[in-house]
Enzyme design. Structure first.
Site, PDB file in Angstrom:
ATOM      1  N   ALA A  57      12.931 -30.711 -19.550  1.00 49.03           N
ATOM      2  CA  ALA A  57      13.930 -30.997 -18.596  1.00 49.03           C
ATOM      3  C   ALA A  57      14.872 -31.802 -18.826  1.00 49.03           C
ATOM      4  O   ALA A  57      16.303 -31.824 -18.457  1.00 49.03           O
ATOM      5  CB  ALA A  57      13.367 -30.754 -17.353  1.00 49.03           C
ATOM      6  N   TYR A  58      14.635 -33.132 -19.312  1.00 46.38           N
ATOM      7  CA  TYR A  58      15.484 -34.060 -19.651  1.00 46.38           C
ATOM      8  C   TYR A  58      16.458 -33.750 -20.488  1.00 46.38           C
ATOM      9  O   TYR A  58      17.539 -34.309 -20.374  1.00 46.38           O
ATOM     10  CB  TYR A  58      14.671 -35.556 -20.097  1.00 46.38           C
ATOM     11  CG  TYR A  58      15.200 -36.559 -19.971  1.00 46.38           C
ATOM     12  CD1 TYR A  58      15.336 -37.517 -18.945  1.00 46.38           C
ATOM     13  CD2 TYR A  58      15.873 -37.243 -21.294  1.00 46.38           C
ATOM     14  CE1 TYR A  58      16.033 -38.567 -18.842  1.00 46.38           C
ATOM     15  CE2 TYR A  58      16.407 -38.415 -21.511  1.00 46.38           C
ATOM     16  CZ  TYR A  58      16.583 -39.234 -20.069  1.00 46.38           C
ATOM     17  OH  TYR A  58      17.207 -40.308 -20.110  1.00 46.38           O
ATOM     18  N   THR A  81      11.084 -26.889 -15.200  1.00 44.76           N
ATOM     19  CA  THR A  81      10.063 -27.024 -14.322  1.00 44.76           C
ATOM     20  C   THR A  81       9.441 -28.507 -14.486  1.00 44.76           C
ATOM     21  O   THR A  81       9.121 -28.731 -15.599  1.00 44.76           O
ATOM     22  CB  THR A  81       9.023 -26.087 -14.403  1.00 44.76           C
ATOM     23  OG1 THR A  81       9.597 -24.646 -14.292  1.00 44.76           O
ATOM     24  CG2 THR A  81       7.932 -26.580 -13.028  1.00 44.76           C
ATOM     25  N   VAL A  82       9.732 -29.182 -13.406  1.00 51.45           N
ATOM     26  CA  VAL A  82       9.108 -30.627 -13.213  1.00 51.45           C
ATOM     27  C   VAL A  82       8.245 -30.639 -12.228  1.00 51.45           C
ATOM     28  O   VAL A  82       8.638 -30.329 -11.025  1.00 51.45           O
ATOM     29  CB  VAL A  82      10.344 -31.698 -13.112  1.00 51.45           C
ATOM     30  CG1 VAL A  82       9.827 -33.048 -13.232  1.00 51.45           C
ATOM     31  CG2 VAL A  82      11.466 -31.307 -14.222  1.00 51.45           C
ATOM     32  N   ILE A  83       7.023 -30.861 -12.537  1.00 52.81           N
ATOM     33  CA  ILE A  83       5.773 -31.017 -11.509  1.00 52.81           C
ATOM     34  C   ILE A  83       5.492 -32.212 -11.253  1.00 52.81           C
ATOM     35  O   ILE A  83       5.126 -33.056 -12.069  1.00 52.81           O
ATOM     36  CB  ILE A  83       4.565 -30.048 -11.812  1.00 52.81           C
ATOM     37  CG1 ILE A  83       5.132 -28.515 -12.203  1.00 52.81           C
ATOM     38  CG2 ILE A  83       3.616 -29.995 -10.922  1.00 52.81           C
ATOM     39  CD1 ILE A  83       4.510 -27.797 -12.882  1.00 52.81           C
ATOM     40  N   THR A  87       2.464 -40.473 -11.508  1.00 53.08           N
ATOM     41  CA  THR A  87       3.435 -41.395 -11.898  1.00 53.08           C
ATOM     42  C   THR A  87       5.028 -41.007 -11.462  1.00 53.08           C
ATOM     43  O   THR A  87       5.124 -40.291 -10.968  1.00 53.08           O
ATOM     44  CB  THR A  87       3.526 -41.720 -13.540  1.00 53.08           C
ATOM     45  OG1 THR A  87       4.206 -40.583 -13.916  1.00 53.08           O
ATOM     46  CG2 THR A  87       1.811 -41.896 -13.908  1.00 53.08           C
ATOM     47  N   HIS A  89       7.258 -40.863 -13.334  1.00 53.33           N
ATOM     48  CA  HIS A  89       8.067 -39.907 -14.249  1.00 53.33           C
ATOM     49  C   HIS A  89       8.772 -38.774 -13.574  1.00 53.33           C
ATOM     50  O   HIS A  89       9.735 -38.426 -14.121  1.00 53.33           O
ATOM     51  CB  HIS A  89       6.906 -39.387 -15.397  1.00 53.33           C
ATOM     52  CG  HIS A  89       7.338 -38.516 -16.474  1.00 53.33           C
ATOM     53  ND1 HIS A  89       7.175 -37.294 -16.557  1.00 53.33           N
ATOM     54  CD2 HIS A  89       8.130 -39.060 -17.409  1.00 53.33           C
ATOM     55  CE1 HIS A  89       7.959 -37.249 -17.861  1.00 53.33           C
ATOM     56  NE2 HIS A  89       8.376 -37.774 -18.117  1.00 53.33           N
ATOM     57  N   PHE A 114      22.101 -24.320 -11.496  1.00 55.80           N
ATOM     58  CA  PHE A 114      20.901 -25.044 -11.615  1.00 55.80           C
ATOM     59  C   PHE A 114      19.646 -24.243 -11.332  1.00 55.80           C
ATOM     60  O   PHE A 114      19.476 -23.934 -10.088  1.00 55.80           O
ATOM     61  CB  PHE A 114      20.940 -26.360 -10.537  1.00 55.80           C
ATOM     62  CG  PHE A 114      19.833 -27.295 -10.561  1.00 55.80           C
ATOM     63  CD1 PHE A 114      19.839 -28.458 -11.611  1.00 55.80           C
ATOM     64  CD2 PHE A 114      18.837 -27.326  -9.772  1.00 55.80           C
ATOM     65  CE1 PHE A 114      18.885 -29.298 -11.861  1.00 55.80           C
ATOM     66  CE2 PHE A 114      17.899 -28.372  -9.587  1.00 55.80           C
ATOM     67  CZ  PHE A 114      17.897 -29.322 -10.775  1.00 55.80           C
TER      68      PHE A 114
END
EC number: 2.5.1.78
Length: 157
Positions: A57-58, A81-83, A87, A89, A114
Site C-alpha cells: 500500500a505504501y 489492505t492495511v491491517i 506496532t 507500522h 480510494f
C-alpha cells in the site's frame, strides 16, 4: 436550477486499477469486485482496463502518480489492505497511502478512487472484500466512474 451529477456508465473510459500485492488474499477480491463493477455497471471495455500490481500500500501513491502523468487514463482506482498489528507500522503505511493518494488526485486532475482497506483485523478486511460489508473494490470503481462523468459535465458546463 442546473444540477450536475455523475452517472455510472462510462463505456469509453480508460481506467487503471492499481493494487498492492501485500495481503493479496484480500486484495484479489477487491480487484475482482472493481473489475466486475467497471465492466458490468460502467460498461467499460476489457481493453480499456489496465491492472498494475505494486508491492504494498505504501507504494500505491507513486505508481498512481506515474500513471496519471501518462495522461492515458480517465481515472485510477487504488486498492490495498492495511491491517493493524502490534506496532506503529499501521499508522505510517495507512496514513502515507491515504495522504499520498489524495495529493495525487488533487494534482493530477483525474479521479483517484480510494479503495484501501484500513482495518483492525483480518476479519474486518474479509468482510469488506466481498462478504458482509460489500466489496470496497467495487465501490471504489463506481466512485471512479461517477467522477469521470461528473468532471466531464463540469468541464462542459
Amino acid at each position: 436550477m442546473k444540477i450536475l451529477e455523475g452517472k455510472l456508465a462510462a463505456p469509453e473510459a480508460k481506467i487503471a486499477v492499481v493494487v498492492a500485492r501485500f495481503n493479496h488474499f484480500i486484495n484479489d477480491s477487491l480487484v475482482d469486485g472493481a473489475v466486475d463493477a467497471l465492466k458490468r455497471v460502467g460498461e467499460v471495455k476489457d481493453e480499456n482496463i489496465t491492472l498494475v500490481k505494486v508491492p504494498g500500500a505504501y507504494e500505491l501513491p507513486l505508481a498512481v502518480r506515474r500513471l496519471a502523468d501518462t495522461q492515458k487514463f480517465d481515472a485510477i482506482v487504488a486498492l490495498g489492505t492495511v491491517i493493524r498489528g502490534g506496532t506503529a507500522h499501521f499508522e505510517y503505511v495507512a496514513g502515507e497511502a491515504s495522504s499520498g493518494l489524495g495529493n495525487v488526485s488533487l494534482n493530477a486532475d483525474i479521479p483517484v478512487a480510494f479503495g484501501v482497506l484500513t482495518t483492525e483485523n483480518i476479519e474486518q478486511a474479509i468482510e469488506r472484500a466481498g462478504t458482509k460489508a460489500g466489496n470496497k473494490g467495487a465501490e471504489a470503481a463506481m466512485v471512479a466512474l461517477e467522477m469521470v462523468n461528473l468532471l466531464n459535465q463540469i468541464k462542459a458546463a
